[in-house]
Design a protein around this motif. Structure first.
Motif, short mmCIF file in Angstrom:
data_model
loop_
_atom_site.label_atom_id
_atom_site.label_comp_id
_atom_site.label_asym_id
_atom_site.label_seq_id
_atom_site.Cartn_x
_atom_site.Cartn_y
_atom_site.Cartn_z
N UNK A 63 -11.92 -3.08 5.44
CA UNK A 63 -10.74 -3.90 4.99
C UNK A 63 -11.28 -4.90 3.95
N UNK A 64 -12.40 -5.70 4.28
CA UNK A 64 -13.32 -6.73 3.53
C UNK A 64 -13.49 -5.86 2.16
N UNK A 65 -13.85 -4.67 2.19
CA UNK A 65 -14.41 -3.79 0.96
C UNK A 65 -13.07 -3.49 0.24
N UNK A 66 -11.98 -3.33 0.64
CA UNK A 66 -10.84 -2.90 -0.02
C UNK A 66 -10.73 -1.55 0.26
N UNK A 67 -11.33 -0.89 1.18
CA UNK A 67 -11.24 0.70 1.39
C UNK A 67 -10.20 1.06 2.53
N UNK A 68 -8.89 0.71 2.08
CA UNK A 68 -7.76 0.89 3.12
C UNK A 68 -7.66 2.33 3.54
N UNK A 69 -7.96 3.17 3.00
CA UNK A 69 -7.82 4.73 3.61
C UNK A 69 -8.76 4.83 4.66
N UNK A 125 -1.71 -1.21 12.72
CA UNK A 125 -2.47 -1.55 11.40
C UNK A 125 -2.84 -0.44 10.71
N UNK A 126 -3.06 0.86 11.31
CA UNK A 126 -3.34 1.94 10.63
C UNK A 126 -2.25 2.18 9.65
N UNK A 127 -1.09 2.34 10.23
CA UNK A 127 -0.11 2.62 9.48
C UNK A 127 0.22 1.76 8.20
N UNK A 128 -0.09 0.53 8.39
CA UNK A 128 0.18 -0.40 7.23
C UNK A 128 -1.06 -0.22 6.52
N UNK A 129 -2.10 0.24 6.75
CA UNK A 129 -3.07 0.38 5.85
C UNK A 129 -2.90 1.81 4.97
N UNK A 185 -2.55 2.21 1.27
CA UNK A 185 -3.35 3.23 0.43
C UNK A 185 -2.57 4.26 -0.39
N UNK A 186 -1.17 4.19 -0.10
CA UNK A 186 -0.49 5.22 -0.72
C UNK A 186 -0.65 6.69 0.01
N UNK A 187 -1.33 6.65 1.15
CA UNK A 187 -1.33 8.01 1.75
C UNK A 187 -0.04 8.76 2.01
N UNK A 188 0.00 10.07 1.70
CA UNK A 188 1.01 10.80 1.96
C UNK A 188 1.76 10.89 3.21
N UNK A 247 3.24 13.25 4.94
CA UNK A 247 3.32 14.17 5.77
C UNK A 247 1.60 14.53 6.07
N UNK A 248 0.90 13.58 5.73
CA UNK A 248 -0.46 14.00 5.88
C UNK A 248 -0.82 13.92 7.63
N UNK A 249 -1.84 14.81 8.01
CA UNK A 249 -2.00 14.63 9.58
C UNK A 249 -2.19 13.22 10.08
N UNK A 250 -2.94 12.53 9.37
CA UNK A 250 -3.30 11.38 9.86
C UNK A 250 -1.94 10.56 10.14
#
Length: 1090
Positions: free
Chosen positions: A875-881, A907-911, A915-918, A920-923
């Motif tokens: 999070x500190x590095x800005x790598x939300x995915x 928190x995972x859902x918020x990140x 990060x604009x993750x789709x 429908x993604x498995x994650x």
């Protein structure tokens, strides 16, 4: 290094005046020494320990000890190692690609030995890559104009030249390739104002000139080529081209180059001479004819001079008009014996060189595979090989005085140093060769012996003991071993071996490989070493030997009256005894021995401790003559008072009467030095600064003594009983001055002394298993008492990484921490730092999350060890995915706390949203399932929760289903069973999922009382049953009944419904319900199709 004599030299252990058993020396020796003339004393003044003395020369240690890096390279080199000495005062060793260079300066003999630091630092340079072996002959150090540090040129055998403008900047160099057409470089000459001569094995010669081009240091190469008219043809080999039309059998290998002004004389083995004024060739001469004529008077017994083969072996400058040439002559038709001679070639007229003098060399041993080298000085010259050293007179023909190197040692190099001739040996490093003005100066004893006792100021009494007399009276093992030692000193090896074979028979061929504990050999050797440490001074009349020891052989007894000389003699006696053990093979047979207060240890390490103690005692004595004299006197008095009752009656009486002082008793019993050191750790508070300084000084000297031993791993420095009190002394000294405040200067002195003592203790304990804990215990007090700089210095030196991390984090010095991590990256510093910071928490963990000492290594460690901090780091590095993935993994791994699992999943859902993750993604689906599981936990009725389940524990879907199934509460409705069916979707195993669904339907059936049902109105009955309510609810919620609802036969065969399945009314109603369900499904199908 010990040397043996050959040729006309007299053995240094010739029989001397016999000494009685009491070990007294004839009284005339001291008076004779006192009556020496000042001239003789000045000529024999020594600046180092004498290694050997002949009637004409003395070899003694020169300058400061070698740097530790050089000592290790000489001891542990896996390949060839070579050494070169320079007239500029520098020495260098080449081992592999490493150049270890250091400045060799003599120690001022007028300086207090306690103030001499001794070991100088070595500069390490790296030579170019090569497939062949580097050697010191291809490396030269030299001083340029007004330079403070020397420059260095190193050449690889292939011709790659590496030039360092200053050896103080090892990373600043330039590489220049010299085009040699595949020839191998042989030697690089010394530096002159005209440049340096580089010669190949095929006699191509290149002039190297250090220069500066465009502001950058570089080296220019100029190949010296003969004029085109002198070549005489093109079909000859390069070597023949270089040396003209010489016979084909002539050896054209370059022997050496000598600069004379702007000219250079090149000598080949032929022997041939070329005179160059670079880059032009002036003259070319064959020296065979002049040398054969000069040899005629001396080599006439060799036969016809026409059949005499002469070859040059070495060449050295001699004045401005000539050079000295070492030659070998042999007439194989008459005799294979080779004769050596030294010729002076006068080149005053370069067009006509002549032999001005010719001196044959007599009695020099011949080595077929190693010709001798030449080192002239004055009217003398030194011939040497790796095994032999010989002094030759250039003024007249005399027998060579030959000295043979002891087994295991070898001469590596020789040169003229600024202070005279010097040799470099593998065992002793740099040795100075000093000539005696008169033969009488070689021997100070009244009987004219050249023994080693005289070369050490003549105090050891063991040379005056007759071993033949002793062998007739001694009966104990120690006495016999000492007698064998005395035979060995007198070179009576036969008697020595007979006595040793009788005392310690050689082991059989199939002797066991295990080391014995307290074998007779080990106990006897250690006893002899201990007795040597504790022997009485033979020359002091205050010491009276007990009448009950008529056969005691005092190896360590000295005729000197000064304590310093007595301790030095004990060192020499021990050194001779150790050399005796090695030479006779006893050293290799030593095993294990029980040491007092130490347990079982190797006998070699116990002997190392004995050596440390005598050196430590000498250091204590030097300190006693300094500023801490009163304190040391009081410590010695207290220590001697503790063991006085164990002394002999005569010694006890002398101490009581004052005839002997406690100082005398202390330095006589060197083996009891640990007791004195232990007393030093218990001073009164006011004496603690002095105690720290003295203890540090003594242990430092003991550590230096230990470093001179190879392949020995003794216990921690001093004794195990000393470490804990020394640690307490450091803690108390630091704490006292911290709490009381006081003089800042005194506090700084105390802290410095405490740091010095900690340094010595750590250096001496690195081989101990307890070293890591001791390291922490010794460094931690400096952190606790506000001495971060000293703590950091110790932690850096001994790699106590946790202290370094703590100091950097507490001081907020992230840059320094990153520097440490990079510097010690190959030693696990990063992992230690990460672990410490994560365990410490708070600001330390925050610094870790922000990436202190980070990078890919930090990310990998966090992923492996602390994934919870990894997510924050991402999070500190800005790598939300990446953070979303980490939070999701943590949520799936969380089993102890439901709220934590819910938070992590959220928190995972918020990140993911950030990060604009789709969606429908498995994650995304995985996170949604964790959140749904959390909702199922909250929807669970409180009254169905088992008492043995922790409310906050995260239960898996199948566990939640089991809670519903096992609930005995009758308040469950079709909605609760629907929740249970929904939970089965989270069960991954299909078979387990199907079984759970069947059990849920069975539970809904058992929820009602089927015995009171009325089959006459089945539709009404079905509407009242939970089972069918559940079917309707599933259908209304849009779930697939074909998947969720089991078939009727499967339901009736379920074990849970075995009792109801036999009831016809139940069977009828259930079958009726399924029929209605199928009919309704059939009725809806046409509509769906329409």
């Amino acid at each position: 290094m010990d040397f043996n004599t050959t040729g006309a030299m007299r053995s240094p252990f010739s029989p001397r005046v016999r000494q009685s058993i009491s070990g007294r020396r004839p009284g005339g020796l001291s008076s004779l020494k006192k009556s020496q003339s000042k001239f003789m004393q000045s000529q024999s003044e020594q600046t180092g320990d004498v290694i050997y003395k002949t009637p004409s020369m003395t070899l003694e240690t020169y300058g400061a000890p070698m740097p530790v890096m050089v000592t290790e390279a000489l001891a542990f080199a896996s390949g060839d190692i070579s050494v070169r000495l320079s007239t500029c005062g520098w020495c260098w060793v080449v081992s592999g690609r490493r150049i270890l260079a250091w400045e060799q300066s003599p120690i001022d003999t007028d300086e207090d030995p306690a103030n001499v630091t001794g070991i100088s630092a070595a500069r390490e340079l790296t030579l170019p890559q090569t497939d062949l072996a580097h050697k010191a002959d291809l490396v030269v150090l030299f001083y340029g104009n007004d330079s403070q540090m020397p420059s260095c040129i190193g050449v690889s055998p292939e011709g790659v030249i590496r030039y360092w403008p200053s050896v103080g900047q090892e990373e600043v160099y330039v590489d220049v390739t010299c085009e040699l057409a595949g020839q191998e470089c042989e030697k690089l000459g010394d530096y002159t104002s005209s440049g340096l001569i580089l010669a190949t094995t095929t006699c191509t010669v290149v002039l190297l000139t250090p220069t500066v081009l465009d502001g950058r240091a570089t080296v220019t190469c100029c190949t010296l080529r003969p004029p085109s008219g002198w070549l005489g043809g093109i079909g000859r080999r390069v070597s023949l081209l270089f040396f003209g039309s010489m016979p084909a059998h002539t050896d054209t290998r370059l022997v050496g180059a000598v600069w004379a002004g702007d000219c250079v004389w090149l000598v080949a083995r032929g022997p041939t001479l070329q005179v160059w004024r670079p880059p032009a060739l002036l003259h070319h001469h064959s020296l065979r004819g002049p040398l054969a004529l000069a040899a005629r008077p001396h080599l006439q017994p060799h036969g016809d001079l026409n059949s005499l083969e002469i070859m040059a072996l070495d060449v050295q400058a001699s004045g401005n008009d000539g050079f000295l040439l070492l030659i070998a002559a042999v007439n194989v038709t008459r005799s294979p014996e080779m004769r050596y001679a030294i010729a002076h070639i006068n080149v005053e007229d370069p067009s006509s060189p002549r032999v001005s003098s010719f001196v044959p060399v007599r009695n020099f041993p011949q080595e077929a595979d190693e010709p001798p080298r030449l080192l002239p000085f004055g009217n003398k010259a030194l011939l040497y090989t790796s095994k032999y050293i010989a002094l030759i007179s250039l003024a007249a023909t005399t027998d060579a005085e030959v000295v043979e190197a002891a087994s295991g040692d070898r001469v590596l190099s020789a040169a003229r140093s600024p202070h005279g001739p010097a040799l470099f040996t593998a065992a002793h490093g740099l040795l100075a060769l000093r000539l005696h003005s008169h033969a009488a100066a070689a021997c100070d004893s009244p009987i004219g012996s050249s023994s080693q006792a005289d070369m050490y100021e003549g105090n050891l009494s063991l040379y005056e003991i007759d071993p033949c007399e002793m062998s007739a009276v001694v009966t104990d093992a120690c006495g016999k071993l000492k007698t064998a030692f005395l035979f060995h000193l007198r070179r009576d090896f036969t008697s020595c071996r007979e006595l040793l074979d009788e005392l310690f028979p050689p082991p059989g061929q199939h002797a066991p490989q295990e080391l014995d504990v307290d074998a007779p050999l080990d106990r006897t050797v250690l006893a002899v070493a201990t007795e040597t440490l504790d022997d009485m001074p033979a020359g002091d009349p205050r010491w009276k030997r007990s009448s009950g020891q008529p056969t005691h052989i005092p190896l360590g007894s000295s005729t000197a009256l000064q304590i310093e000389a007595q301790l030095l003699d004990k060192q020499r006696a021990l050194a001779l005894f150790f050399d005796f053990l090695r030479a006779t093979g006893l050293w290799q047979r030593l095993g294990l021995v029980t040491v007092e207060d130490e347990g079982v240890a190797s006998t070699t390490s116990a002997l190392c401790q004995a050596w440390e103690r005598v050196r430590g005692a000498a250091a204590l004595r030097r300190l006693q003559r300094g500023t801490h004299a009163a304190f040391i006197d009081s410590i010695i008095c207290e220590a001697v008072r503790g063991w006085q009752h164990r002394e002999e009656e005569s010694v006890h009486a002398a101490l009581s009467s004052g005839a002997l002082s406690p100082t005398d008793a202390c330095y006589r019993r060197v083996s009891r030095l640990p007791a004195v050191l232990l007393m030093l750790t218990r001073p009164v508070p006011s004496d603690r600064p002095a105690a720290l300084a003295v203890l540090s000084g003594v242990l430092s000297e003991m550590l230096k003594a230990r470093k001179s031993w190879q392949n020995v791993s003794p216990p921690p420095l001093g004794s195990s009983a000393l470490l804990t009190p020394a640690l307490h002394l450091i803690r108390k000294s630091l704490t006292e001055f911290e709490n009381k405040g006081g003089d800042a200067t005194l506090r700084a002195q105390v802290c410095e002394a405490a740091a010095g003592l900690a340094d010595v203790l750590l250096a001496g304990a690195q081989a101990s298993p307890a070293y890591p804990a001791l390291r922490t215990d010794l460094i931690r007090p400096f952190v606790e008492q506000g001495e971060p700089e000293r703590a950091a210095a110790l932690a850096e030196k001994y790699q106590e990484f946790s202290v370094l991390v703590e100091l950097c984090v507490s001081g907020g010095d992230t840059a320094r921490l990153c520097d440490y991590v990079d510097r010690y990256s190959d030693r696990g510093m990063a992992e230690v730092a990460y672990e410490w910071m994560s365990r410490k928490g708070g600001a330390a963990a925050a610094a870790l999350v922000r990436g202190a000492g980070g990078g890919a290594r930090l990310t990998a460690w966090l992923r492996r060890e602390r994934p919870d901090l990894l997510s924050l780091h991402q999070l500190h590095r800005g790598d939300h995915a990446a953070a979303a993935q980490t939070f999701s993994s943590l949520a799936h791994a969380e089993t102890d706390n439901l709220e934590r699992m819910t938070t992590l999943a959220s928190l995972s859902k918020l990140c993911m949203l950030v990060s604009d993750a789709p969606e429908e993604a498995p994650a995304w689906d995985a996170v949604q399932r964790r959140l749904a599981l959390a909702e199922q936990h909250r929807a669970l009725p409180r009254d169905v929760m088992p008492s043995d389940v922790t409310p906050q524990r995260v239960m898996q879907p199948h566990e939640l289903v089991e809670v519903y199934l096992k609930a005995e509460n009758k308040s469950l409705t079709e909605y609760d069973y629907k929740k249970a069916l929904d939970l089965t979707e989270g069960v991954e195993d299909p078979e387990q999922r199907q079984r759970l669904r069947l059990r849920v339907w069975c539970a809904s059936v058992l929820r009602d009382d089927w015995a009171a049902c009325k089959p006459d109105d089945p539709a009404a009955e079905l509407m009242q049953r939970t089972f069918f309510k559940l079917i309707d609810l599933v259908n209304v919620m849009g779930d697939d009944l074909d998947v969720l609802l089991p078939e009727l036969p499967e339901l009736l065969s379920a074990p849970e419904l075995a009792a109801l399945a036999a009831d016809s009314k139940f069977h009828y109603l259930l079958k009726y319900g399924y029929e209605c369900l199928h009919q309704r499904t059939a009725d809806q199908s046409p509509d769906d199709s329409a």
